[in-house]
Design an enzyme around this catalytic site. Structure first.
Site, PDB file in Angstrom:
ATOM      1  N   GLY A  12     -15.312 -13.052   0.499  1.00 52.39           N
ATOM      2  CA  GLY A  12     -15.707 -11.543   0.336  1.00 52.39           C
ATOM      3  C   GLY A  12     -15.597 -12.112  -1.716  1.00 52.39           C
ATOM      4  O   GLY A  12     -14.805 -11.478  -1.929  1.00 52.39           O
TER       5      GLY A  12
ATOM      6  N   LYS B 167       0.738  -1.249  -0.178  1.00 49.67           N
ATOM      7  CA  LYS B 167       0.228  -0.112  -0.028  1.00 49.67           C
ATOM      8  C   LYS B 167       0.732   1.255   0.142  1.00 49.67           C
ATOM      9  O   LYS B 167       0.121   2.165  -0.273  1.00 49.67           O
ATOM     10  CB  LYS B 167      -0.816  -0.070   1.388  1.00 49.67           C
ATOM     11  CG  LYS B 167      -1.556  -0.668   0.911  1.00 49.67           C
ATOM     12  CD  LYS B 167      -3.401  -0.459   0.139  1.00 49.67           C
ATOM     13  CE  LYS B 167      -4.618  -1.499   0.153  1.00 49.67           C
ATOM     14  NZ  LYS B 167      -5.323  -1.098  -0.206  1.00 49.67           N
TER      15      LYS B 167
ATOM     16  N   SER C  38      -8.602  -0.301   6.642  1.00 46.17           N
ATOM     17  CA  SER C  38      -8.622  -1.546   7.977  1.00 46.17           C
ATOM     18  C   SER C  38      -7.531  -1.800   8.040  1.00 46.17           C
ATOM     19  O   SER C  38      -7.255  -2.204   9.148  1.00 46.17           O
ATOM     20  CB  SER C  38      -9.045  -2.875   7.226  1.00 46.17           C
ATOM     21  OG  SER C  38      -8.234  -3.540   6.472  1.00 46.17           O
TER      22      SER C  38
END
Length: 334
Positions: free
Chosen positions: A224, A69, A94
């Site tokens: 998911g 990220k 998150s």
């Protein structure tokens, strides 16, 4: 279980604009040079023999903040004006994007406000605060993090830096695949975890430009499977907020921008169970000597469980992150 994204929105379709180009990924790589780590590519004879292929693991668990990220966050923040950096930024996450934005903001002399779920892993919350960010908590099952982020941006004059729904974020994430293929040469397939879709969208943009014909395979947790369902429907669909140990992939719907890219460039999506992710984390720890978080191990889990068929001779796997605290790690594997 797989889904092939075929149809009118295939590669080169005039109806689907290029959200991100290979030149964008190259430009992001130049911005990240000397700032982000060029993470190692791990090989294992044991793993090769076990799965029956030549496997190259791109270890983003060794990236700054412990996950890929940082690439997208720094690429996006570095393009803000000095005036906007002075006002600050806001993000929702998150955990890994939270840490990435917080660190990128600190590096660039800015300040970050991060909207985080109340049940975010403590290690990720502590790290985000440690980088100097202000944390605003919410309930991921009843709250709307996007609305909270937008309201904070409006109220305080902050720049909103979403975790995946942004061209500069997508381009930054694509530098992981760019580095991998620069080091390994052409690969037959690339396995990438899919949450909001930014890592896959960026990786697919880079990989398909470098290696025409490469198979792009996304991996989601069984609970998911929003991208798999969206590909089947031909448009983004929303599922209930997933209950999965892979908190970085607990996404209810793919991004509009990321889906536009992934619909064109993904060949398939496979699903793995939480128990299979645990087994992959254990294998990575015991046999590869690396620590992965659940989301970071999902692509490896797909390979270990034989979900990738037919099996290509040379395959890349992105280990997307390693942010898991000791107590949580022991709890998951105990």
């Amino acid at each position: 279980m797989t889904q092939s994204p075929t149809g009118p929105a295939g590669p080169g379709s005039p109806d689907v604009p290029d959200v991100v180009t290979f030149d964008d990924v190259r430009d992001a790589a130049r911005r990240l040079a000397g700032v982000a780590h060029r993470t190692p590519v791990l090989r294992s004879r044991t793993l090769d023999a076990l799965v029956g292929a030549e496997v190259h693991l791109k270890c983003e668990n060794f990236q700054r903040v412990g996950a890929f990220k940082f690439r997208g966050a720094y690429n996006a923040l570095s393009r803000l004006s000095p005036e906007q950096l002075a006002r600050g930024v806001v993000a929702y996450s998150s955990g890994n994007h939270a840490q990435a934005v917080a660190l990128a903001a600190r590096e660039l002399g800015s300040h970050a406000v991060i909207v985080m779920p109340e049940d975010s892993p403590k290690s990720k919350t502590d790290a985000t605060a440690g980088y100097g960010a202000e944390i605003v908590r919410y309930d991921r099952y009843t709250g709307d993090r996007v609305a909270l982020g937008r309201q904070l941006a409006e109220d305080r004059g902050l720049a909103l830096i979403p975790p995946y729904e942004h061209p500069h974020i997508i381009a930054g994430q694509g530098t992981a695949a760019l580095e991998l293929i620069e080091e390994t040469g052409p690969l037959d397939a690339l396995l990438t975890p899919v949450g909001g879709g930014g890592l896959m969208a960026g990786s697919a943009t880079a990989a398909t430009a470098l290696v025409p014909g490469i198979r792009m395979i996304g991996v989601e947790p069984e609970a998911g499977d929003d991208t798999l369902r969206s590909l089947a429907a031909g448009h983004p669909v929303t599922i209930p907020v997933p209950h999965t140990i892979a908190d970085g992939q607990a996404i209810a719907t793919p991004g509009e921008l990321t889906f536009a890219v992934n619909r064109r460039l993904l060949d398939s999506v496979v699903l793995v169970s939480d128990d299979e992710i645990r087994a992959a984390m254990k294998f990575a720890f015991e046999r590869l000597k690396i620590v992965t978080e659940p989301s970071g191990a999902s692509a490896l889990a797909a390979l270990l469980t034989g979900r990738v068929t037919p099996l290509p001779p040379r395959i890349g796997v992105i280990i997307s992150g390693g942010n898991v605290g000791l107590e949580r790690f022991l709890e998951l594997l105990g």
